[in-house]
Design a protein around this motif. Structure first.
Motif, mmCIF file in Angstrom:
data_model
loop_
_atom_site.group_PDB
_atom_site.id
_atom_site.type_symbol
_atom_site.label_atom_id
_atom_site.label_comp_id
_atom_site.label_asym_id
_atom_site.label_seq_id
_atom_site.Cartn_x
_atom_site.Cartn_y
_atom_site.Cartn_z
ATOM 1 N N ARG A 61 -11.846 8.326 7.166
ATOM 2 C CA ARG A 61 -11.463 8.556 5.190
ATOM 3 C C ARG A 61 -10.578 9.009 5.814
ATOM 4 O O ARG A 61 -9.763 8.957 4.417
ATOM 5 C CB ARG A 61 -12.874 8.573 4.831
ATOM 6 N N ARG A 62 -10.456 9.969 6.977
ATOM 7 C CA ARG A 62 -9.454 11.032 6.488
ATOM 8 C C ARG A 62 -7.703 10.526 5.959
ATOM 9 O O ARG A 62 -7.039 10.716 5.702
ATOM 10 C CB ARG A 62 -9.412 12.148 7.079
ATOM 11 N N ASP A 63 -8.126 9.102 7.279
ATOM 12 C CA ASP A 63 -7.018 8.772 8.105
ATOM 13 C C ASP A 63 -6.412 7.341 6.518
ATOM 14 O O ASP A 63 -5.635 7.680 6.695
ATOM 15 C CB ASP A 63 -7.634 7.351 9.109
ATOM 16 N N LEU A 69 -1.481 8.702 0.701
ATOM 17 C CA LEU A 69 -0.121 9.698 0.246
ATOM 18 C C LEU A 69 0.634 9.458 1.526
ATOM 19 O O LEU A 69 1.652 9.283 0.114
ATOM 20 C CB LEU A 69 -0.997 11.071 1.308
ATOM 21 N N LEU A 70 1.327 8.842 2.622
ATOM 22 C CA LEU A 70 2.638 8.095 2.316
ATOM 23 C C LEU A 70 3.189 7.459 1.887
ATOM 24 O O LEU A 70 3.767 6.942 1.455
ATOM 25 C CB LEU A 70 2.531 7.859 4.120
ATOM 26 N N ASP A 238 -10.104 -9.356 -0.343
ATOM 27 C CA ASP A 238 -7.698 -9.236 -0.956
ATOM 28 C C ASP A 238 -8.329 -8.555 -2.677
ATOM 29 O O ASP A 238 -7.815 -9.426 -3.213
ATOM 30 C CB ASP A 238 -7.804 -10.581 -1.043
ATOM 31 N N PHE A 239 -7.806 -7.051 -2.841
ATOM 32 C CA PHE A 239 -7.442 -6.414 -3.583
ATOM 33 C C PHE A 239 -6.543 -5.434 -3.251
ATOM 34 O O PHE A 239 -6.042 -5.771 -2.501
ATOM 35 C CB PHE A 239 -8.920 -5.800 -4.060
ATOM 36 N N PRO A 240 -5.752 -5.340 -4.574
ATOM 37 C CA PRO A 240 -4.859 -4.429 -4.343
ATOM 38 C C PRO A 240 -5.586 -2.768 -3.884
ATOM 39 O O PRO A 240 -6.863 -2.857 -3.922
ATOM 40 C CB PRO A 240 -4.743 -4.048 -6.093
ATOM 41 N N PHE A 241 -4.506 -2.281 -3.524
ATOM 42 C CA PHE A 241 -4.529 -0.695 -2.780
ATOM 43 C C PHE A 241 -5.480 -0.247 -3.965
ATOM 44 O O PHE A 241 -6.395 0.962 -3.367
ATOM 45 C CB PHE A 241 -3.214 -0.801 -2.933
ATOM 46 N N ALA A 242 -5.103 0.228 -5.546
ATOM 47 C CA ALA A 242 -5.912 0.953 -6.002
ATOM 48 C C ALA A 242 -7.098 0.562 -5.108
ATOM 49 O O ALA A 242 -8.258 1.160 -4.868
ATOM 50 C CB ALA A 242 -6.134 0.809 -7.346
ATOM 51 N N PHE A 243 -7.752 -0.910 -4.976
ATOM 52 C CA PHE A 243 -9.326 -0.967 -4.386
ATOM 53 C C PHE A 243 -9.659 -0.478 -3.192
ATOM 54 O O PHE A 243 -10.155 0.574 -3.393
ATOM 55 C CB PHE A 243 -9.939 -2.345 -4.835
ATOM 56 N N ARG A 245 -8.629 2.206 -2.604
ATOM 57 C CA ARG A 245 -8.565 4.183 -2.152
ATOM 58 C C ARG A 245 -9.737 4.900 -3.110
ATOM 59 O O ARG A 245 -10.315 5.007 -3.549
ATOM 60 C CB ARG A 245 -7.243 4.051 -3.952
ATOM 61 N N ASP A 246 -10.271 3.905 -4.128
ATOM 62 C CA ASP A 246 -11.767 4.203 -4.702
ATOM 63 C C ASP A 246 -12.588 3.753 -4.126
ATOM 64 O O ASP A 246 -13.526 4.550 -3.486
ATOM 65 C CB ASP A 246 -12.126 2.664 -5.971
ATOM 66 N N MET A 247 -12.321 2.768 -3.130
ATOM 67 C CA MET A 247 -13.603 2.552 -1.877
ATOM 68 C C MET A 247 -13.240 3.541 -0.549
ATOM 69 O O MET A 247 -14.753 4.120 -0.198
ATOM 70 C CB MET A 247 -13.805 1.008 -1.302
ATOM 71 N N ASN A 248 -12.789 3.995 -0.947
ATOM 72 C CA ASN A 248 -11.736 5.177 0.669
ATOM 73 C C ASN A 248 -12.574 6.746 -0.361
ATOM 74 O O ASN A 248 -13.616 7.450 0.580
ATOM 75 C CB ASN A 248 -10.911 5.363 0.872
ATOM 76 N N ARG A 249 -12.262 6.668 -1.662
ATOM 77 C CA ARG A 249 -13.393 7.323 -2.190
ATOM 78 C C ARG A 249 -14.630 7.566 -1.962
ATOM 79 O O ARG A 249 -15.157 8.599 -1.919
ATOM 80 C CB ARG A 249 -12.780 7.510 -3.898
ATOM 81 N N GLN A 250 -15.289 6.450 -2.480
ATOM 82 C CA GLN A 250 -16.451 6.384 -1.703
ATOM 83 C C GLN A 250 -17.257 6.665 -0.752
ATOM 84 O O GLN A 250 -17.769 6.747 -0.447
ATOM 85 C CB GLN A 250 -17.472 4.726 -2.109
#
Length: 408
Positions: A61-63, A69-70, A238-243, A245-250
């Motif tokens: 999740r940190r990676d 960020l990049l 196959d979802f946008p990158f925002a997905f 980000r959401d799943m990584n937060r979870q």
């Protein structure tokens, strides 16, 4: 004035040339992190020991956060680079070695060996002249911090006993970074048959053991499977990158919950292996439609998690166990966010009129694997925060009334 950057490029008032050089360095760093994250998406489900699975998920999740960020900074600089989460056709090098590791100790060693190279890549990306903008410096500093935190987390982890320190081999040697047909389970836990209902015998336990047992049961039956669900969803949907980000937060939340439940269980002298392990959630969400999987796991399963967590808060406070109650209070708030993720992406893929049928199919699918779908309580304010409509909340209320009548 000409300022030399290295042997192959210079800056001579050419801002476009400089911008391209900077973006290239940032992309190179992001690709290096991606080459570590993609194999970890499959290694985490294949790692057996709970200690190993949790720390590898924490590194992952940190990676992904660093890649996020990049990516954001690269986009701000005008480049449309997007990370590819699907495994490469012909994996090679350190990524392939990571995917083929057979023990958690080997995976952690390879991650530690690669950390130095990643740090050097961060330094190289930041080795720019004084005209470097501060936003890029800030991003690189945060990426470096995430890498250092991953190294520290791995160093703090007590390794699983050698005989349990297993990472299952890839099911398809030609595609070693793909998701496994089934995730690995810790041999200390009894693995239930997929047809066995998921429940915990709280009433059968002595009061002193109840909180520790429940914590361990939730760790192995819910938190670990949800970590695995996040890995599969990030890699295969196959979802946008925002997905992502959401799943990584979870994923971050589930790792925190898992670590807290593990520590809580051990602190109450409940040895690992007292609660049973299951595969039901992995099997139930192994469907072709991502929106159906999200309805099964997020919209329905995590919603029941909200109800269960709030009921545990009331239970343990009533028993005078404020420590356990506070643990569940944190979990309850996080679950609201997880349901919101499911609702957001279910609605992204489904028309409003299709959602009720999707819910029905989700209940049917859960029933196939003996996973309950009935409400455990009624928390209307939490449902609103999680993105349910008033009409949907009314249906939950009616379903809970049925549960109460049946129990009367």
């Amino acid at each position: 004035m000409t300022e030399t950057l290295d042997a192959w490029t210079t800056i001579d008032g050419d801002s476009e040339h400089y911008l391209g050089w900077r973006v290239e360095r940032l992309r190179s760093l992001a690709e290096r992190l991606l080459a570590r994250a993609v194999p970890l998406l499959s290694v985490v489900p294949r790692a057996a020991a709970v200690e190993t699975k949790l720390v590898l998920a924490d590194v992952l999740r940190r990676d992904i956060e660093a890649i996020d960020l990049l990516r954001t900074r690269i986009h701000e600089l005008g480049d449309g680079w997007e990370p590819a989460w699907t495994p490469p056709e012909r994996p090679a090098g350190a990524a392939l070695d990571l995917a083929r590791a057979t023990t958690g100790t080997e995976v952690l060693r390879r991650l530690a060996d690669g950390a130095g190279e990643l740090r050097r890549a961060v330094d190289a990306a930041g080795d720019l002249p004084a005209v470097l903008d501060e936003p890029t410096r800030d991003v690189l500093a945060r990426v470096r911090l995430l890498l250092d935190q991953s190294v520290a987390a791995a160093a703090r982890t007590t390794p699983a006993p050698e005989e349990l320190d297993v990472v299952a081999a890839p099911a398809d040697p030609a595609r070693p970074m793909s998701q496994p047909p089934l995730p690995a389970r810790d041999a200390r836990f009894t693995l239930l048959d997929p047809g066995t209902p998921i429940k915990h015998p709280l009433a059968e336990l002595a009061p002193a053991a109840q909180a520790g047992y429940v914590a361990q049961w939730l760790l192995i039956s819910l938190e670990i499977p949800t970590i695995e669900f996040c890995c599969r969803a990030i890699q295969t949907y196959d979802f946008p990158f925002a997905f992502v980000r959401d799943m990584n937060r979870q994923l971050w939340d589930e790792v925190r919950h898992g670590q807290a439940f593990l520590q809580h269980s051990l602190a109450m002298d409940v040895p690992l292996g007292e609660a049973p392990a299951t595969l039901q959630l992995w099997l139930a969400t192994d469907v072709d439609q991502p929106e159906l999987a999200l309805a099964i796991h997020q919209r329905l399963g995590e919603r029941i998690g909200i109800e269960s967590a709030f009921s545990h808060v009331r239970l343990w406070r009533g028993l005078g166990d404020d420590r356990t109650a506070e643990l569940f209070a944190v979990v309850a708030q996080d679950e609201i966010g997880h349901v919101a993720i499911g609702n957001r992406w279910v609605r992204h893929r489904s028309a409003s009129e299709d959602v009720p049928r999707l819910d029905e199919r989700a209940r049917e699918r859960r029933a196939e694997f003996s996973i309950a779908s009935v409400p455990r309580g009624f928390e209307p304010e939490a449902y609103r925060r999680a993105g349910f409509t008033d009409e949907e909340i009314e249906l939950i209320r009616l379903a809970y009334q049925d549960v109460q009548r049946a129990a009367a």
